[in-house]
Design a protein around this motif. Structure first.
Motif, PDB file in Angstrom:
ATOM      1  N   ASP B 102       0.813  -1.219   0.000  1.00  0.00           N
ATOM      2  CA  ASP B 102       0.000   0.000   0.000  1.00  0.00           C
ATOM      3  C   ASP B 102       0.845   1.267   0.000  1.00  0.00           C
ATOM      4  O   ASP B 102       0.298   2.366  -0.134  1.00  0.00           O
ATOM      5  N   GLY B 103       2.167   1.123   0.204  1.00  0.00           N
ATOM      6  CA  GLY B 103       3.000   2.318   0.359  1.00  0.00           C
ATOM      7  C   GLY B 103       2.566   3.138   1.560  1.00  0.00           C
ATOM      8  O   GLY B 103       2.506   4.365   1.511  1.00  0.00           O
ATOM      9  N   SER B 104       2.263   2.456   2.669  1.00  0.00           N
ATOM     10  CA  SER B 104       1.737   3.134   3.862  1.00  0.00           C
ATOM     11  C   SER B 104       2.757   4.099   4.467  1.00  0.00           C
ATOM     12  O   SER B 104       3.962   3.858   4.407  1.00  0.00           O
ATOM     13  N   ASP B 244      -7.750   4.457   2.801  1.00  0.00           N
ATOM     14  CA  ASP B 244      -8.555   3.590   1.930  1.00  0.00           C
ATOM     15  C   ASP B 244      -9.064   4.376   0.726  1.00  0.00           C
ATOM     16  O   ASP B 244      -9.065   3.878  -0.405  1.00  0.00           O
ATOM     17  N   PHE B 245      -9.491   5.611   1.003  1.00  0.00           N
ATOM     18  CA  PHE B 245     -10.038   6.459  -0.069  1.00  0.00           C
ATOM     19  C   PHE B 245      -8.971   6.750  -1.124  1.00  0.00           C
ATOM     20  O   PHE B 245      -9.190   6.558  -2.324  1.00  0.00           O
ATOM     21  N   ARG B 246      -7.831   7.208  -0.669  1.00  0.00           N
ATOM     22  CA  ARG B 246      -6.773   7.594  -1.618  1.00  0.00           C
ATOM     23  C   ARG B 246      -6.228   6.399  -2.383  1.00  0.00           C
ATOM     24  O   ARG B 246      -5.771   6.525  -3.510  1.00  0.00           O
ATOM     25  N   GLU B 247      -6.249   5.231  -1.736  1.00  0.00           N
ATOM     26  CA  GLU B 247      -5.749   4.028  -2.410  1.00  0.00           C
ATOM     27  C   GLU B 247      -6.801   3.398  -3.323  1.00  0.00           C
ATOM     28  O   GLU B 247      -6.537   2.392  -3.980  1.00  0.00           O
ATOM     29  N   GLY B 275      -8.863   7.224  -8.928  1.00  0.00           N
ATOM     30  CA  GLY B 275      -7.642   7.917  -8.506  1.00  0.00           C
ATOM     31  C   GLY B 275      -7.534   9.353  -8.986  1.00  0.00           C
ATOM     32  O   GLY B 275      -6.458   9.948  -8.903  1.00  0.00           O
ATOM     33  N   PHE B 276      -8.650   9.931  -9.449  1.00  0.00           N
ATOM     34  CA  PHE B 276      -8.591  11.306  -9.956  1.00  0.00           C
ATOM     35  C   PHE B 276      -9.078  12.343  -8.945  1.00  0.00           C
ATOM     36  O   PHE B 276      -9.187  13.524  -9.266  1.00  0.00           O
ATOM     37  N   ARG B 277      -9.436  11.891  -7.763  1.00  0.00           N
ATOM     38  CA  ARG B 277      -9.894  12.838  -6.730  1.00  0.00           C
ATOM     39  C   ARG B 277      -9.263  12.433  -5.400  1.00  0.00           C
ATOM     40  O   ARG B 277      -9.829  11.652  -4.639  1.00  0.00           O
ATOM     41  N   THR B 278      -8.127  12.996  -5.127  1.00  0.00           N
ATOM     42  CA  THR B 278      -7.368  12.569  -3.947  1.00  0.00           C
ATOM     43  C   THR B 278      -7.049  13.733  -3.004  1.00  0.00           C
ATOM     44  O   THR B 278      -6.281  13.562  -2.064  1.00  0.00           O
ATOM     45  N   GLU B 279      -7.659  14.887  -3.261  1.00  0.00           N
ATOM     46  CA  GLU B 279      -7.405  16.037  -2.378  1.00  0.00           C
ATOM     47  C   GLU B 279      -8.185  15.898  -1.076  1.00  0.00           C
ATOM     48  O   GLU B 279      -9.128  15.110  -0.989  1.00  0.00           O
ATOM     49  N   ASP B 282     -11.786  16.365  -1.532  1.00  0.00           N
ATOM     50  CA  ASP B 282     -12.454  15.179  -2.094  1.00  0.00           C
ATOM     51  C   ASP B 282     -12.789  14.183  -0.990  1.00  0.00           C
ATOM     52  O   ASP B 282     -13.880  13.612  -0.964  1.00  0.00           O
ATOM     53  N   LEU B 283     -11.826  13.970  -0.099  1.00  0.00           N
ATOM     54  CA  LEU B 283     -12.066  13.069   1.034  1.00  0.00           C
ATOM     55  C   LEU B 283     -13.226  13.586   1.885  1.00  0.00           C
ATOM     56  O   LEU B 283     -14.115  12.815   2.273  1.00  0.00           O
ATOM     57  N   ALA B 284     -13.236  14.898   2.140  1.00  0.00           N
ATOM     58  CA  ALA B 284     -14.323  15.483   2.935  1.00  0.00           C
ATOM     59  C   ALA B 284     -15.669  15.265   2.240  1.00  0.00           C
ATOM     60  O   ALA B 284     -16.672  14.936   2.892  1.00  0.00           O
TER      61      ALA B 284
END
Lengths: 338, 338
Positions: B102-104, B244-247, B275-279, B282-284
């Motif tokens: 996952d590149g955690s 989880d969201f960003r991955e 993977g086009f909304r990772t800000e 976007d998470l909010a």
């Protein structure tokens, strides 16, 4: 001890792998069937990635040694087929993880799995093959075999970490190097041959003889592998030539060239192993220095020493045909230039 | 079936982990001693890296379940201590490999091992711990336990690959998701509790009951984990919130939000999982959509379903104290908000 032990120096013709292939042909058919059957999964990526490496021109040397050792022991059963497949799965798992660890581009003459499938899948399918190996051993049901192969697997992992720690450290000694390859390579060779003595219910002495055969062959094999990476007379190998150099791996040709070099040469090696000399001309210079001091030949000479010990270790087994085929395979392994 | 089964709905006070900790305190002292002893190696990097994770605030939930299950079975011996350590080593190995995959950045509230020690060492020490787990099992010598844990390990690896395949695939269904977490998480919980029935020489029915307990608890636990990653009311977890969201991981809150969303929302999810909304915004927005449709609560409701099944699975065991402690631990696990 039998009187007809062939010494490495006395053979007149060029050593061939043909007797070994003939000895193990029937057994390897069964082993290959197990390998193909047991690398399957409902998750399509698993057989795709595993197959990329397993079907991709591997020599299946380790399972072949298990089969040959079973012949040497006069074993008539088929338990060793599953176990030989387990040995190959353990080996394949370590190759997949090695390629991730080293960031390899090439393996067995084609793009490495990490390049084609990415690091994440390569790590996880390596794990899968490793667990599948243990499932095969558990199915066989011998706690003695399980002990030998789980111990070997643990030693391999320790050896890989040890190698990683020694990477880019110019002060690595020949003794330390031998310890590393004894763990990362020879432990699995030793286990691969020893387990056949176990399934054939041979004596402890015969088990130890086959362990010594595999262990010494493994060391010899890795020495030759490491020599080839700097051998100006060798043809291309499956992996990228110069990989060891660029990765700052302290293999015996480098250890010897550093020890035998003058102050200017040592400075070059210190910079190169630290990662500051990675151009093609640096590699060419490294090869030139290694050959100037005869370090490829010295490494091959070390390999022949271990090869002879491997051959002598099995001198007491009465199966003359199997013994001769195994001895010639050892000679073939140390004489190879690819 | 015993009459004093506590149902999730009927408990009046807030569930606590205290009875579970008291039940397993003595056993866990022994397990921890085995863990610390057997993660050692002459290669210093191995205990350094393994210790970073193992000493770093892990809850040791899985070995604790092995110890609790042994108490539930009235087992008086100590074989389960080594086996519980093996379970923790398997778990730790998968965590190390997960963090590479996952590149955690974070694990258990501190920098992940891959960040501190690099991917290569993390992969290889994971391999080492895995092999060490098998050595512990082989020392115990039960082929039945070996079979359960090697099968579980193989299923975990398959589940991890399956999850990787499903990543960034918006079409992943709830059924597929349940299959993934059943493999990657619940299989080890099931094995961890089942092996105690084996060492206690309980009946096949009791083995299966403990398998069902662990499996259902494992599913419930993972569901809650996945809910927390989007829960606006939850405090920080050990891992980075929004990972989880960003991955692009397809966990149940996302699957439900996508299913329940309108066309505009679905377009958002398609872009986000691709993977086009990772800000941060976007998470909010993702958290807002998930909460708008009650998907955290729905995920928690699913978790309570499996938690109840876990509790009911062990209703037939006579050891009332152990049973009550295990049931309350299950409730605690699904009620947690961190």
């Amino acid at each position: 001890m039998s009187a007809d032990v062939v010494s490495l120096q006395s053979r007149r013709h060029k050593p061939s792998l043909a007797p070994m292939l003939a000895l193990t042909a029937a057994g390897m058919n069964s082993v290959n069937a197990v390998i193909l059957d047991r690398m399957q999964s409902e998750i399509p990526l698993i057989p795709a990635l595993a197959g990329h490496l397993i079907s991709g021109g591997g020599k299946r040397m380790r399972p072949m040694l298990t089969v040959a050792a079973a012949e040497l022991c006069g074993y008539q059963g088929n338990r060793h087929h599953k176990l030989a497949a387990a040995v190959e799965f353990i080996h394949t798992a370590t190759l997949l993880h090695d390629d991730v660890v080293d960031g390899s581009d090439m393996r067995r003459g084609k793009a490495a799995a990490n390049i084609v499938f990415g690091n994440p899948a390569t790590v996880l399918v390596g794990d899968f093959l490793f667990t599948r190996a243990f499932e095969l051993m558990v199915e066989d049901g011998s706690l003695k075999v399980l002990k030998i192969l789980s111990k070997a697997s643990s030693i391999i992992a320790e050896g890989e970490v040890d190698q990683l720690t020694a990477q880019r450290r110019i002060e690595t000694s020949e003794e330390h190097y031998l310890q590393i390859i004894g763990s990362k390579t020879a432990a699995l060779f030793a286990a691969a041959t020893r387990i056949s003595a176990v399934v054939a219910e041979k004596s402890e002495a015969e088990e130890q003889a086959l362990d010594a055969f595999g262990r010494n062959l493994g060391i010899a094999f890795q020495l030759v592998d490491d020599a080839i990476d700097y051998d100006s007379e060798s043809s291309e190998s499956g992996k990228d030539k110069g990989d060891d150099f660029r990765e700052g791996k302290m293999t015996l040709p480098v250890i010897l060239a550093y020890a035998r070099g003058d102050a200017v040469e040592r400075k070059f090696w210190e910079e190169a192993i630290a990662g500051f000399r990675t151009e093609d001309e640096d590699l060419a210079h490294a090869v030139e220095l290694i050959n100037r001091h005869g370090c490829v030949e010295a490494t091959r000479e070390r390999a022949r020493h271990y090869a002879q010990r491997a051959i002598d270790a099995i001198a007491g087994f009465p199966a003359a045909e199997a013994r001769a085929a195994m001895a010639e395979a050892v000679e073939f392994a140390v004489a190879r230039r690819y």
